[in-house]
Design a protein around this motif. Structure first.
Motif, PDB file in Angstrom:
ATOM      1  N   ASP A  92       0.444   5.806  12.008  1.00 45.24           N
ATOM      2  CA  ASP A  92      -0.699   5.531  11.074  1.00 45.24           C
ATOM      3  C   ASP A  92      -0.277   5.779   9.779  1.00 45.24           C
ATOM      4  OD1 ASP A  92      -3.210   4.181  12.625  1.00 45.24           O
ATOM      5  OD2 ASP A  92      -2.280   5.507  13.839  1.00 45.24           O
ATOM      6  N   THR A  93      -0.098   5.020   8.576  1.00 43.94           N
ATOM      7  CA  THR A  93       0.036   5.500   7.361  1.00 43.94           C
ATOM      8  C   THR A  93      -1.096   5.019   6.288  1.00 43.94           C
ATOM      9  OG1 THR A  93       1.046   3.566   6.697  1.00 43.94           O
ATOM     10  CG2 THR A  93       2.413   5.534   7.752  1.00 43.94           C
ATOM     11  N   VAL A  94      -1.730   5.754   5.632  1.00 40.26           N
ATOM     12  CA  VAL A  94      -2.834   5.571   4.882  1.00 40.26           C
ATOM     13  C   VAL A  94      -2.506   6.035   3.460  1.00 40.26           C
ATOM     14  CG1 VAL A  94      -5.209   5.769   4.435  1.00 40.26           C
ATOM     15  CG2 VAL A  94      -4.303   5.720   6.901  1.00 40.26           C
TER      16      VAL A  94
ATOM     17  N   PHE B 128      -8.171   1.997   0.275  1.00 43.22           N
ATOM     18  CA  PHE B 128      -7.366   2.530   0.928  1.00 43.22           C
ATOM     19  C   PHE B 128      -6.394   1.299   1.487  1.00 43.22           C
ATOM     20  CE2 PHE B 128     -10.513   2.111   4.067  1.00 43.22           C
ATOM     21  CZ  PHE B 128     -10.363   1.368   5.115  1.00 43.22           C
ATOM     22  N   LEU B 129      -4.998   1.603   1.772  1.00 46.70           N
ATOM     23  CA  LEU B 129      -4.208   0.761   2.543  1.00 46.70           C
ATOM     24  C   LEU B 129      -4.017   1.364   3.763  1.00 46.70           C
ATOM     25  CD1 LEU B 129      -1.846  -0.313  -0.421  1.00 46.70           C
ATOM     26  CD2 LEU B 129      -3.499  -1.866   0.828  1.00 46.70           C
ATOM     27  N   TRP B 130      -4.138   0.723   4.830  1.00 45.10           N
ATOM     28  CA  TRP B 130      -3.837   1.438   6.139  1.00 45.10           C
ATOM     29  C   TRP B 130      -2.938   0.506   7.199  1.00 45.10           C
ATOM     30  CZ3 TRP B 130      -8.397   2.024  10.312  1.00 45.10           C
ATOM     31  CH2 TRP B 130      -8.030   2.505  11.318  1.00 45.10           C
ATOM     32  N   ASN B 131      -1.616   0.916   7.431  1.00 48.60           N
ATOM     33  CA  ASN B 131      -0.854   0.519   8.423  1.00 48.60           C
ATOM     34  C   ASN B 131      -0.968   1.056   9.500  1.00 48.60           C
ATOM     35  OD1 ASN B 131       0.338  -1.891   6.668  1.00 48.60           O
ATOM     36  ND2 ASN B 131       1.016  -0.252   5.245  1.00 48.60           N
ATOM     37  N   ARG B 132      -0.799   0.321  10.770  1.00 45.92           N
ATOM     38  CA  ARG B 132      -0.901   0.769  12.070  1.00 45.92           C
ATOM     39  C   ARG B 132       0.571   0.379  12.633  1.00 45.92           C
ATOM     40  NH1 ARG B 132      -6.315   1.963  14.903  1.00 45.92           N
ATOM     41  NH2 ARG B 132      -5.215   3.948  15.611  1.00 45.92           N
TER      42      ARG B 132
ATOM     43  N   VAL C  93      -1.031  -3.709  12.671  1.00 40.88           N
ATOM     44  CA  VAL C  93      -2.069  -4.033  12.078  1.00 40.88           C
ATOM     45  C   VAL C  93      -1.936  -3.644  10.620  1.00 40.88           C
ATOM     46  CG1 VAL C  93      -4.737  -3.718  11.969  1.00 40.88           C
ATOM     47  CG2 VAL C  93      -3.464  -3.668  14.146  1.00 40.88           C
ATOM     48  N   TYR C  94      -2.541  -4.352   9.667  1.00 37.40           N
ATOM     49  CA  TYR C  94      -2.548  -4.007   8.319  1.00 37.40           C
ATOM     50  C   TYR C  94      -3.936  -4.363   7.875  1.00 37.40           C
ATOM     51  CZ  TYR C  94      -2.380  -5.109   3.304  1.00 37.40           C
ATOM     52  OH  TYR C  94      -2.942  -4.941   1.715  1.00 37.40           O
ATOM     53  N   THR C  95      -4.508  -3.150   7.128  1.00 35.94           N
ATOM     54  CA  THR C  95      -5.852  -3.266   6.584  1.00 35.94           C
ATOM     55  C   THR C  95      -5.942  -2.715   5.101  1.00 35.94           C
ATOM     56  OG1 THR C  95      -6.905  -2.671   8.830  1.00 35.94           O
ATOM     57  CG2 THR C  95      -8.205  -2.339   7.004  1.00 35.94           C
ATOM     58  N   PHE C  96      -6.828  -3.439   4.417  1.00 39.79           N
ATOM     59  CA  PHE C  96      -7.121  -3.030   2.853  1.00 39.79           C
ATOM     60  C   PHE C  96      -8.449  -3.296   2.807  1.00 39.79           C
ATOM     61  CE2 PHE C  96      -8.202  -5.119  -1.133  1.00 39.79           C
ATOM     62  CZ  PHE C  96      -7.682  -4.173  -2.135  1.00 39.79           C
ATOM     63  N   GLN C  97      -8.775  -2.060   2.105  1.00 43.99           N
ATOM     64  CA  GLN C  97     -10.341  -2.010   1.641  1.00 43.99           C
ATOM     65  C   GLN C  97     -10.363  -1.425   0.382  1.00 43.99           C
ATOM     66  OE1 GLN C  97     -13.116  -0.807   4.644  1.00 43.99           O
ATOM     67  NE2 GLN C  97     -14.738   0.037   3.199  1.00 43.99           N
ATOM     68  N   GLN C  98     -11.305  -1.776  -0.609  1.00 41.89           N
ATOM     69  CA  GLN C  98     -11.458  -1.522  -1.853  1.00 41.89           C
ATOM     70  C   GLN C  98     -13.024  -1.851  -2.344  1.00 41.89           C
ATOM     71  OE1 GLN C  98      -9.039   0.005  -3.615  1.00 41.89           O
ATOM     72  NE2 GLN C  98     -10.377   1.023  -4.867  1.00 41.89           N
ATOM     73  N   SER C  99     -13.719  -0.795  -2.815  1.00 39.29           N
ATOM     74  CA  SER C  99     -15.065  -0.830  -2.956  1.00 39.29           C
ATOM     75  C   SER C  99     -15.387  -0.442  -4.437  1.00 39.29           C
ATOM     76  CB  SER C  99     -15.898  -0.018  -2.224  1.00 39.29           C
ATOM     77  OG  SER C  99     -15.877  -0.443  -0.619  1.00 39.29           O
ATOM     78  N   VAL C 100     -16.356  -1.046  -5.277  1.00 40.54           N
ATOM     79  CA  VAL C 100     -16.406  -0.757  -6.580  1.00 40.54           C
ATOM     80  C   VAL C 100     -17.997  -0.422  -6.436  1.00 40.54           C
ATOM     81  CG1 VAL C 100     -16.825  -1.142  -9.098  1.00 40.54           C
ATOM     82  CG2 VAL C 100     -14.591  -1.770  -7.835  1.00 40.54           C
ATOM     83  N   THR C 101     -18.674   0.833  -7.150  1.00 35.75           N
ATOM     84  CA  THR C 101     -20.073   1.165  -6.894  1.00 35.75           C
ATOM     85  C   THR C 101     -20.809   1.273  -8.258  1.00 35.75           C
ATOM     86  OG1 THR C 101     -19.763   1.979  -4.575  1.00 35.75           O
ATOM     87  CG2 THR C 101     -21.871   2.620  -5.810  1.00 35.75           C
ATOM     88  N   LEU C 102     -21.707   0.845  -8.527  1.00 36.02           N
ATOM     89  CA  LEU C 102     -22.356   1.178  -9.968  1.00 36.02           C
ATOM     90  C   LEU C 102     -23.980   1.612  -9.507  1.00 36.02           C
ATOM     91  CD1 LEU C 102     -22.522   0.890 -12.866  1.00 36.02           C
ATOM     92  CD2 LEU C 102     -23.416  -1.506 -12.588  1.00 36.02           C
ATOM     93  N   GLY C 103     -24.322   2.603 -10.115  1.00 37.55           N
ATOM     94  CA  GLY C 103     -25.782   3.107  -9.714  1.00 37.55           C
ATOM     95  C   GLY C 103     -26.171   3.820 -10.877  1.00 37.55           C
ATOM     96  N   ASP C 104     -27.583   3.926 -10.652  1.00 33.96           N
ATOM     97  CA  ASP C 104     -28.346   4.677 -11.956  1.00 33.96           C
ATOM     98  C   ASP C 104     -29.565   5.380 -11.357  1.00 33.96           C
ATOM     99  OD1 ASP C 104     -29.188   5.450 -14.328  1.00 33.96           O
ATOM    100  OD2 ASP C 104     -30.256   3.593 -15.052  1.00 33.96           O
ATOM    101  N   THR C 105     -29.727   6.729 -11.581  1.00 37.30           N
ATOM    102  CA  THR C 105     -30.917   7.359 -11.360  1.00 37.30           C
ATOM    103  C   THR C 105     -31.768   7.674 -12.400  1.00 37.30           C
ATOM    104  OG1 THR C 105     -29.636   8.914  -9.585  1.00 37.30           O
ATOM    105  CG2 THR C 105     -31.755   9.629 -10.543  1.00 37.30           C
ATOM    106  N   ILE C 106     -32.931   6.984 -12.233  1.00 33.70           N
ATOM    107  CA  ILE C 106     -33.854   6.604 -13.443  1.00 33.70           C
ATOM    108  C   ILE C 106     -34.843   7.760 -13.249  1.00 33.70           C
ATOM    109  CG2 ILE C 106     -35.195   5.027 -14.665  1.00 33.70           C
ATOM    110  CD1 ILE C 106     -33.513   2.990 -13.514  1.00 33.70           C
TER     111      ILE C 106
END
Length: 378
Positions: free
Chosen positions: A12-14, A41-45, A82-95
Motif C-alpha cells: 500500500d502506498t499513500v 490522499f492518493l492511495w494505491n493498493r 485499486v486506486y483511490t483519490f480523496q480530497q476535502s475542503v472545509t469551511l467553518g465558523d464558531t460564532i
C-alpha cells in the motif's frame, strides 16, 4: 485444515496532504473564529499476481503443530489493483453570540474517486463522486467553567473494498453517508477537566449475503455514552482516564439469527485509567499504574459465542534528572503484570464484515513484558 492465506494486498502506498488557515474577527458585538482547511490522499493498493490459500496441514488451538514453510508466492511480483483519490475542503465558523451562547457551523465538500484494475491493467470498476457534509453545533455555558452542546453531523465517507472469496472481490464500493447526533458537557476546573457525551451514529453496513456479493445491504446503529477525566488532582496525583458504554447493533439483516445483534468483536463497556504519582520527596521520580478493561465480545454475527472480558494492569516508574546539563530519563515498565492470557482484539476478516455466518480474526494479548529504557536529550 490449516491454511496460509495469500489473498491480501502486498503493498500500500499513500501520499497525503493537509493545510489549514485560521482567523478571528468581530462584527458588531459578535465574535467569529473562522477556519478554512483542506486534506486528502492518493492511495494505491497492489496485489500479487499469484494468490490463494495454501493448505499446510491440520491443527487447532488445542492441538497446535509446527509446519514447514510452504511455497509462498513472490509478493513483489504484483500489480496495482485499486486506486483511490480523496480530497476535502472545509469551511467553518464558531460564532460567539454572547458570553453564554455560541454556534459552530461547518461544511465540507469531498471528492472521491476509485478505480479497480485486473492483472492486465484493465479497468474493471470504480466510481467518481462528490458531496457536501454539514456539521452544526449549539453551545451553551450555564457557568464560567461549564459548556454544554448539541451537535449534528452528516458525512460522506469512502466505501469499503469487497474481501477475497466474494463474487465482486477487490471491488471498491461507492461512498456512503453516516449521521451522528451528540449531546455533551465539558467541565473545566483549571488543572482538571471532565467531559461527558451521549451519542447516536447510524450508517450503512457492507455485508456479504447469501448471494456472495459484498454490498451495502444492512444498517449499523451505535448508541453510547462517553465519560473522560484528565488533569492534576493535586501536585502529587495526575489522572488520565475514560470509559465508554456502547450498544452497537446490526439492523435490516433479513435474518432472525442476526437481526438486532451486536457488532462482531466490540465490547459494550471499555475503560482505561492511567494514574501517576509524583513523589514529593524525590524530585523527578514518578510511579505509574494503567488499567485497561473490556467486557466480552461476540465472535459471530448471531452472537452465539463470545470471548471473555479482560482486565490488564501495567505498572511503571520514570526518573528524570539533569546530568551534565542534559535531560536524562530512566524508565522501567512491567506490562500485563498478572500475565493474563486474553484476546486483545476480535475483528471481522474484512474491515466491514465478511459473510452471512461471520468470520472473525482473533489477536492474542501480549504476555507479561518487562522493559527498561534510558533517554538522553542531546
Amino acid at each position: 485444515m490449516t491454511t496460509a492465506a495469500t489473498t491480501t494486498f502486498s503493498l500500500d502506498t499513500v501520499d497525503s496532504n493537509q493545510a489549514a488557515l485560521n482567523g478571528r474577527f468581530e462584527t458588531s458585538s459578535i465574535k467569529h473564529d473562522l477556519f478554512l482547511a483542506t486534506n486528502g490522499f492518493l492511495w494505491n493498493r497492489y496485489t500479487p499476481f499469484r494468490r490463494g490459500a495454501i493448505t499446510v496441514g491440520s491443527a487447532s488451538l488445542s492441538n497446535p503443530s509446527i509446519f514447514s514453510e510452504p511455497n509462498f508466492p513472490d509478493f513483489k511480483d504484483r500489480y496495482r489493483s485499486v486506486y483511490t483519490f480523496q480530497q476535502s475542503v472545509t469551511l467553518g465558523d464558531t460564532i460567539a453570540l454572547n458570553e453564554r451562547w455560541s454556534i459552530l457551523a461547518a461544511v465540507s465538500n469531498s471528492w472521491i474517486e476509485t478505480s479497480n484494475y485486473n492483472n492486465a491493467g484493465g479497468v474493471t470498476g470504480g466510481y467518481s463522486a462528490s458531496g457536501w457534509s454539514p456539521l452544526g453545533s449549539i453551545m451553551f455555558k450555564p457557568g464560567e467553567n461549564v459548556t454544554t452542546y448539541v451537535t449534528y453531523a452528516n458525512s460522506l465517507q469512502q466505501g469499503d473494498s469487497a474481501p477475497a472469496g466474494t463474487v465482486n472481490q477487490g471491488e471498491a464500493l461507492a461512498p456512503f453517508r453516516s449521521n451522528q447526533y451528540e449531546l455533551g458537557a465539558k467541565f473545566d476546573f483549571g488543572r482538571f477537566n471532565l467531559n461527558a457525551a451521549l451519542y447516536r451514529i447510524e450508517r450503512p453496513y457492507a455485508y456479504t449475503g447469501s448471494d456472495n456479493v459484498f454490498s451495502m445491504k444492512r444498517t449499523q446503529i451505535n448508541r453510547g455514552v462517553e465519560l473522560m477525566a484528565s488533569g492534576a488532582i493535586n501536585d502529587e496525583w495526575t489522572v488520565f482516564g475514560g470509559m465508554t458504554f456502547i450498544d452497537p447493533r446490526l439492523h435490516n439483516m433479513g435474518s432472525p439469527q442476526t437481526e438486532g445483534r451486536r457488532i462482531l468483536g466490540l465490547s459494550q463497556f471499555v475503560m482505561n485509567c492511567l494514574v501517576e504519582y509524583h513523589v514529593p520527596s524525590v524530585q523527578g521520580l514518578t510511579f505509574t499504574a494503567n488499567v485497561n478493561y473490556g467486557t466480552n465480545r461476540p465472535t459471530d454475527y448471531a452472537n452465539t459465542s463470545f470471548v471473555p472480558d479482560y482486565a490488564v494492569l501495567n505498572l511503571g516508574m520514570r526518573y528524570a534528572q539533569l546530568i551534565a546539563g542534559k535531560p536524562v530519563t530512566f524508565r522501567f515498565d512491567v506490562f500485563n503484570v498478572t500475565d493474563l492470557h486474553y484476546w486483545a482484539n476480535e475483528t471481522p476478516a474484512a474491515q466491514n464484515g465478511y459473510n452471512a455466518t461471520g468470520s472473525a480474526t482473533g489477536i492474542l494479548g501480549a504476555p507479561r513484558t518487562i522493559r527498561a529504557s534510558l533517554q538522553v536529550e542531546l
